[in-house]
Design a protein around this motif. Structure first.
Motif, PDB file in Angstrom:
ATOM      1  N   SER A  75     107.661 -32.085  11.126  1.00  0.00           N
ATOM      2  CA  SER A  75     108.265 -31.526  10.203  1.00  0.00           C
ATOM      3  C   SER A  75     108.884 -29.881  10.974  1.00  0.00           C
ATOM      4  CB  SER A  75     108.536 -31.257   9.034  1.00  0.00           C
ATOM      5  OG  SER A  75     107.405 -30.598   8.791  1.00  0.00           O
ATOM      6  N   ARG A  77     112.378 -29.331  12.343  1.00  0.00           N
ATOM      7  CA  ARG A  77     113.511 -29.020  13.063  1.00  0.00           C
ATOM      8  C   ARG A  77     115.260 -28.711  12.528  1.00  0.00           C
ATOM      9  NH1 ARG A  77     109.086 -31.223  15.835  1.00  0.00           N
ATOM     10  NH2 ARG A  77     108.795 -30.278  17.717  1.00  0.00           N
ATOM     11  N   GLY A  78     115.331 -28.401  12.479  1.00  0.00           N
ATOM     12  CA  GLY A  78     117.538 -28.463  11.629  1.00  0.00           C
ATOM     13  C   GLY A  78     118.202 -29.190  11.810  1.00  0.00           C
ATOM     14  N   PRO A  79     118.938 -28.651  11.152  1.00  0.00           N
ATOM     15  CA  PRO A  79     119.793 -30.181  11.360  1.00  0.00           C
ATOM     16  C   PRO A  79     121.027 -30.026  12.570  1.00  0.00           C
ATOM     17  CG  PRO A  79     120.172 -29.263   8.899  1.00  0.00           C
ATOM     18  CD  PRO A  79     119.389 -28.482   9.732  1.00  0.00           C
ATOM     19  N   GLU A  80     121.569 -29.176  13.115  1.00  0.00           N
ATOM     20  CA  GLU A  80     121.816 -28.528  13.891  1.00  0.00           C
ATOM     21  C   GLU A  80     121.493 -29.561  15.586  1.00  0.00           C
ATOM     22  OE1 GLU A  80     124.872 -28.129  14.259  1.00  0.00           O
ATOM     23  OE2 GLU A  80     124.863 -28.256  12.200  1.00  0.00           O
ATOM     24  N   ARG A  81     119.683 -28.714  15.287  1.00  0.00           N
ATOM     25  CA  ARG A  81     118.951 -29.118  16.532  1.00  0.00           C
ATOM     26  C   ARG A  81     119.044 -30.564  16.567  1.00  0.00           C
ATOM     27  NH1 ARG A  81     114.196 -25.571  17.101  1.00  0.00           N
ATOM     28  NH2 ARG A  81     114.717 -26.704  19.945  1.00  0.00           N
ATOM     29  N   LYS A  82     118.712 -31.913  15.392  1.00  0.00           N
ATOM     30  CA  LYS A  82     119.060 -33.729  15.431  1.00  0.00           C
ATOM     31  C   LYS A  82     119.998 -34.121  15.773  1.00  0.00           C
ATOM     32  CE  LYS A  82     115.096 -32.717  11.384  1.00  0.00           C
ATOM     33  NZ  LYS A  82     115.353 -33.421   9.304  1.00  0.00           N
ATOM     34  N   GLU A 110     109.533 -37.292   9.529  1.00  0.00           N
ATOM     35  CA  GLU A 110     109.133 -36.615   9.773  1.00  0.00           C
ATOM     36  C   GLU A 110     107.693 -35.889   8.930  1.00  0.00           C
ATOM     37  OE1 GLU A 110     112.165 -33.116  10.791  1.00  0.00           O
ATOM     38  OE2 GLU A 110     112.041 -33.599   8.635  1.00  0.00           O
TER      39      GLU A 110
END
Length: 135
Positions: A75, A77-82, A110
């Motif tokens: 775990s 990684r933020g929403p934008e990277r995903k 995650e």
């Protein structure tokens, strides 16, 4: 360190390899994993002895070109990277394997560092985290 499983309907070894490369390259580009951090299970289903099921959920018109990508990683990684990762996987699956982006279904699971053993029966990431915390 992501672990990736790719399941594709009626995929020959060349298509499976192309899909594996697409997912790996997207992970390197968007998440920043090392190039040699590749752990994948690639499975082709023939439609008779094994198959995949899919529908038109959320208005996406999928067909027999369906590819399921299941990725497990630590775990953080933020929403934008995903979102960038999902987009890049779809783009590269199309470029490398001819898979229509509408047929690329991606899930992410995650977990934490202690949930990984990379060999030798040792939780390598948990040892590293404990050493850093103590040090």
């Amino acid at each position: 360190m992501p672990f990736v499983r790719i399941d594709a309907l009626r995929a020959d070894p060349a298509r499976l390899d192309a899909l594996g490369r697409a997912v790996h390259d997207a992970l390197v580009e968007t998440i920043g994993i090392p190039d040699d951090d590749r752990f994948q299970v690639l499975v082709g289903h023939d439609g008779a002895h094994s198959t995949l099921r899919y529908g038109g959920y959320l208005g996406v018109d999928r067909d027999d070109g369906i590819v399921f990508v299941a990725r497990t990683m630590r775990s953080g990684r933020g929403p934008e990277r995903k979102r960038a990762l999902y987009r890049r996987i779809a783009e590269l699956a199309h470029a490398y394997a001819g898979t229509e982006p509408r047929n690329v279904f991606v899930t992410v699971t995650e977990n934490e560092s202690v949930d990984w053993s990379l060999g030798e029966g040792v939780a390598q990431y948990a040892l590293s985290s404990a050493a850093v915390a103590e040090g």
